[in-house]
Design a protein around this motif. Sequence first.
Motif, PDB file in Angstrom:
ATOM      1  N   ASP A 112      -0.547   2.655  40.336  1.00 36.56           N
ATOM      2  CA  ASP A 112       0.285   3.280  41.360  1.00 36.56           C
ATOM      3  C   ASP A 112       1.178   4.368  40.793  1.00 36.56           C
ATOM      4  N   VAL A 113       1.105   4.571  39.484  1.00 39.22           N
ATOM      5  CA  VAL A 113       2.005   5.500  38.802  1.00 39.22           C
ATOM      6  C   VAL A 113       1.212   6.634  38.158  1.00 39.22           C
ATOM      7  N   ASP A 114       1.668   7.855  38.398  1.00 34.93           N
ATOM      8  CA  ASP A 114       1.134   9.028  37.710  1.00 34.93           C
ATOM      9  C   ASP A 114       2.124   9.481  36.653  1.00 34.93           C
ATOM     10  N   ILE A 115       1.625  10.163  35.630  1.00 27.32           N
ATOM     11  CA  ILE A 115       2.510  10.830  34.683  1.00 27.32           C
ATOM     12  C   ILE A 115       2.553  12.298  35.083  1.00 27.32           C
ATOM     13  N   ASP A 116       3.691  12.702  35.614  1.00 25.76           N
ATOM     14  CA  ASP A 116       3.857  14.068  36.101  1.00 25.76           C
ATOM     15  C   ASP A 116       4.264  15.005  34.981  1.00 25.76           C
ATOM     16  N   HIS A 117       3.645  16.174  34.956  1.00 23.00           N
ATOM     17  CA  HIS A 117       4.131  17.258  34.108  1.00 23.00           C
ATOM     18  C   HIS A 117       5.221  17.977  34.900  1.00 23.00           C
ATOM     19  N   MET A 118       6.454  17.919  34.409  1.00 22.46           N
ATOM     20  CA  MET A 118       7.565  18.557  35.108  1.00 22.46           C
ATOM     21  C   MET A 118       7.202  19.990  35.482  1.00 22.46           C
ATOM     22  N   VAL A 119       6.785  20.779  34.524  1.00 23.02           N
ATOM     23  CA  VAL A 119       6.196  22.087  34.805  1.00 23.02           C
ATOM     24  C   VAL A 119       4.686  21.881  34.797  1.00 23.02           C
ATOM     25  N   SER A 147      11.847  17.036  28.470  1.00 22.95           N
ATOM     26  CA  SER A 147      11.902  16.536  29.848  1.00 22.95           C
ATOM     27  C   SER A 147      10.593  16.781  30.592  1.00 22.95           C
ATOM     28  N   GLN A 148       9.486  16.927  29.900  1.00 22.85           N
ATOM     29  CA  GLN A 148       8.245  17.367  30.520  1.00 22.85           C
ATOM     30  C   GLN A 148       7.457  16.263  31.210  1.00 22.85           C
ATOM     31  N   LEU A 149       7.485  15.024  30.718  1.00 19.89           N
ATOM     32  CA  LEU A 149       6.626  13.968  31.254  1.00 19.89           C
ATOM     33  C   LEU A 149       7.444  12.876  31.939  1.00 19.89           C
ATOM     34  N   TRP A 150       7.060  12.546  33.188  1.00 23.25           N
ATOM     35  CA  TRP A 150       7.778  11.560  34.000  1.00 23.25           C
ATOM     36  C   TRP A 150       6.789  10.612  34.668  1.00 23.25           C
ATOM     37  N   ALA A 151       7.100   9.322  34.620  1.00 19.42           N
ATOM     38  CA  ALA A 151       6.302   8.321  35.332  1.00 19.42           C
ATOM     39  C   ALA A 151       6.824   8.239  36.763  1.00 19.42           C
ATOM     40  N   VAL A 152       5.967   8.601  37.729  1.00 19.19           N
ATOM     41  CA  VAL A 152       6.406   8.701  39.128  1.00 19.19           C
ATOM     42  C   VAL A 152       5.331   8.165  40.070  1.00 19.19           C
ATOM     43  N   THR A 153       5.717   7.951  41.319  1.00 23.30           N
ATOM     44  CA  THR A 153       4.785   7.502  42.351  1.00 23.30           C
ATOM     45  C   THR A 153       3.607   8.466  42.450  1.00 23.30           C
ATOM     46  N   ASP A 154       2.388   7.918  42.468  1.00 26.05           N
ATOM     47  CA  ASP A 154       1.205   8.779  42.407  1.00 26.05           C
ATOM     48  C   ASP A 154       1.107   9.762  43.566  1.00 26.05           C
ATOM     49  N   ASN A 155       1.346   9.312  44.819  1.00 23.37           N
ATOM     50  CA  ASN A 155       1.168  10.251  45.926  1.00 23.37           C
ATOM     51  C   ASN A 155       2.290  11.284  46.012  1.00 23.37           C
TER      52      ASN A 155
END
Length: 210
Positions: A112-119, A147-155
């Motif tokens: 359920d978690v994506d790793i978001d690239h901030m940019v 601050s580039q990688l964040w674990a966030v809700t996938d959708n």
Amino acid sequence: MKRTGITVTALAAGLTATFLAAPAAQAAPPAPPGKAVSIKHLKALRVAKEGSLSGYSRAKFPHWIDVAGACNTRELVLKRDGKNVKAHANCAPYSGTWYSPYDGATWRKPSDVDIDHMVPLAEAWRSGARGWTTRQRQGFANDRASSQLWAVTDNVNQAKGDKDPAKWLPPRASFRCVYVRSWVDVKYRYRLTIDTAEKKALTRLLNACR
């Protein structure tokens, strides 16, 4: 070739050093600079029209790469940002809890978690990464030291796509100041450009932060 007073060779060394210095585990992504420093860094960014996506592909930003033994970057970020994380012998987490700062949701399944690239990678391509080497792009795509990688809700991550803060902001309003400071921090670290609408939005948002 020079970019903002530094050579491409020096930039490559810097990106590599940043990547290799990434911490093995911590509670959250490193905090971005505060408001005053973020405003200063924003003013230092070069404003330019976004480049074309011609030639872009995510494969040109190799991720998630193996970092420590069998662990890859995604697995390490899940361990870093989660609580009570349990993992298989091959390093893949299978349980724990993950709090998504973008929307305030808590999840108990890694799927359920994506790793978001901030940019986002496509945004980076349009604002300077097109001219980088594959090694530089790999360092950017796997950078756990900023601050580039964040674990966030996938959708929520999927809704963001490759949009900059002029077009998308996290639904959780109380996180937006951290978000825009992180965005500026990554763009500043990697000498990426910003477009006019992006700078206007970032300036407005930073000025409104406490």
